[in-house]
Design an enzyme around this catalytic site. Structure first.
Site, PDB file in Angstrom:
ATOM      1  N   HIS A 200       0.596  -1.076   0.024  1.00 37.30           N
ATOM      2  CA  HIS A 200      -0.072   0.003   0.037  1.00 37.30           C
ATOM      3  C   HIS A 200       0.802   1.270   0.005  1.00 37.30           C
ATOM      4  O   HIS A 200       0.355   2.224  -0.441  1.00 37.30           O
ATOM      5  CB  HIS A 200      -1.048   0.191   1.145  1.00 37.30           C
ATOM      6  CG  HIS A 200      -0.382   0.206   2.581  1.00 37.30           C
ATOM      7  ND1 HIS A 200      -0.251  -0.996   3.299  1.00 37.30           N
ATOM      8  CD2 HIS A 200      -0.085   1.180   3.215  1.00 37.30           C
ATOM      9  CE1 HIS A 200       0.216  -0.562   4.395  1.00 37.30           C
ATOM     10  NE2 HIS A 200       0.502   0.842   4.353  1.00 37.30           N
ATOM     11  N   ASP A 229       0.401  -7.595   0.604  1.00 39.58           N
ATOM     12  CA  ASP A 229       0.680  -6.224   1.054  1.00 39.58           C
ATOM     13  C   ASP A 229       2.216  -6.086   1.028  1.00 39.58           C
ATOM     14  O   ASP A 229       2.673  -5.950   2.060  1.00 39.58           O
ATOM     15  CB  ASP A 229       0.208  -5.865   2.367  1.00 39.58           C
ATOM     16  CG  ASP A 229       0.117  -4.305   2.363  1.00 39.58           C
ATOM     17  OD1 ASP A 229       0.694  -3.576   1.683  1.00 39.58           O
ATOM     18  OD2 ASP A 229      -0.227  -3.840   3.653  1.00 39.58           O
ATOM     19  N   GLY A 307       2.892   5.365   9.827  1.00 36.57           N
ATOM     20  CA  GLY A 307       4.238   5.413   9.633  1.00 36.57           C
ATOM     21  C   GLY A 307       5.048   4.386   9.745  1.00 36.57           C
ATOM     22  O   GLY A 307       6.151   4.365   8.994  1.00 36.57           O
ATOM     23  N   SER A 324       2.101  -4.080   7.866  1.00 39.31           N
ATOM     24  CA  SER A 324       0.703  -4.014   7.004  1.00 39.31           C
ATOM     25  C   SER A 324      -0.146  -2.788   7.621  1.00 39.31           C
ATOM     26  O   SER A 324      -0.322  -1.759   7.261  1.00 39.31           O
ATOM     27  CB  SER A 324       0.129  -5.196   6.624  1.00 39.31           C
ATOM     28  OG  SER A 324      -1.056  -4.851   5.765  1.00 39.31           O
TER      29      SER A 324
END
Length: 353
Positions: A200, A229, A307, A324
């Site tokens: 992502h 992911d 973050g 993730s």
């Protein structure tokens, strides 16, 4: 799931244990069952893989008892338990097979893939544990509870006051387009330096810097999200790219990749909350983010914050996963999910050197 690092495997099942003969007229007794072997988490994971493969449908999951340093293997009958003992692990007879629990998971996929929910097969409980975050309310919550109720004691619902989310913000920090993620593992692909992070993250950013509004150091080169992911980026400048994790301060060398086992103690590093530790509580977890569903994740008790996405999950010198998403934070506690790094390495054709 295939490993990405070569490793000689040992044979772990040699056949059913030989029954002892009791000579009652002399007052002799058969020997006690052998004690399970004392194992490291890595050795337990290897042993579990071999045992589960040999037992087939008689296997019902396994986990590592970190206090006793033993492998516990769930089985559905005593005959399978004899094989587990002979292999050096501790059997636990349970009601539900892996096949039955997988049927329950498939029902959840078909009827209850609601954003804000996650589920994972918990081998310690021998059931599928479904978590609903604070956004799941009203008719959706009613639907979820109805579906779970139809599964009987194969599943249960737990409620979280926190919100399930991706850990993307706008550990060594990576910046691009106002988004901050964390570098996972430095890798090599076709002889060139790359790094892995969350899919992502690479979906959202084309060009990466190691500082806010800094010069480009890498460019996204692919990845997968949702579904999986993971993402990969190619270094575009001559910067250091050691095979290590930033431990704030210091560094932990990473020499290989592997899969974890439930019960294993692990650590995570990220650019927001730095180094945090906890336990693996589930494998092959399904997480229904608002942005899409991801399957096959590692579930842990490690806290994480926005973050930290893409940051490394590791145990000693072994890389395990890429951050993730999760719920909660590192002040109040929470849980987090990780893309297995072995799958990411295989899919991207990269290696940890």
């Amino acid at each position: 799931m295939k490993r990405t690092t070569a490793r000689r495997r040992r044979t772990v099942i040699t056949g059913a244990a030989v029954a002892a003969v009791t000579i009652t007229t002399l007052g002799l007794r058969p020997p006690a069952d052998p004690e399970p072997d004392t194992l490291s988490a890595d050795a337990a994971e290897q042993l579990a893989e071999g045992i589960n493969s040999e037992l087939g449908s008689d296997a019902a999951g396994a986990y590592y008892d970190v206090e006793r340093r033993t492998l516990v293997v769930n089985v559905v009958n005593e005959e399978a338990g004899d094989k587990v003992r002979a292999a050096g692990a501790e059997p636990k007879v349970v009601r539900h097979s892996l096949g039955s629990l997988e049927e329950a998971r498939q029902t959840l996929r078909d009827k209850a893939a609601i954003p804000g929910t996650s589920w994972v097969m918990n081998p310690k409980l021998n059931k599928v544990v479904v978590t609903a975050d604070s956004t799941v309310t009203g008719a959706e919550l009613d639907r979820l509870e109805k579906v779970v109720s139809s599964l009987g004691d194969r599943a249960e619902v737990r409620h979280s006051k926190a919100s399930l989310r991706l850990l993307l913000a706008g550990g060594d920090g990576l910046w691009g387009g106002g988004v901050r993620c964390s570098l996972g593992f430095n890798v090599t692909k076709d002889g060139e330096p790359y790094f892995l992070t969350a899919g992502h993250c690479t979906n959202a950013v084309d060009s990466w810097s190691d500082s806010l509004n800094g010069a480009q150091i890498a460019a996204s080169a692919g990845g997968s999200f949702p579904g999986d992911d993971y993402g990969i980026a190619a270094y575009t400048t001559n910067v250091d790219h050691p095979s290590a994790v930033d431990t704030y301060p210091g560094a932990q060398e990473i020499t290989q990749a592997d899969d974890p086992i439930v019960g294993q103690q692990v650590q995570r590093s990220g650019s927001t909350s730095h180094v945090r530790g906890g336990e693996v509580t589930g494998l092959d977890a399904t997480v229904n983010y608002q942005e899409g569903t991801v399957e096959g994740l590692i579930q842990t008790t490690v806290c994480a914050e926005p973050g930290d996405s893409g940051g490394p999950l590791y145990a000693g010198t072994t890389g395990l996963g890429l951050a993730s998403g999760g719920s909660g934070d590192c002040a109040s506690g929470g849980e987090s999910f990780y893309q297995p790094v072995t799958e990411a390495l295989q899919a991207t054709g990269s290696t940890i050197d």
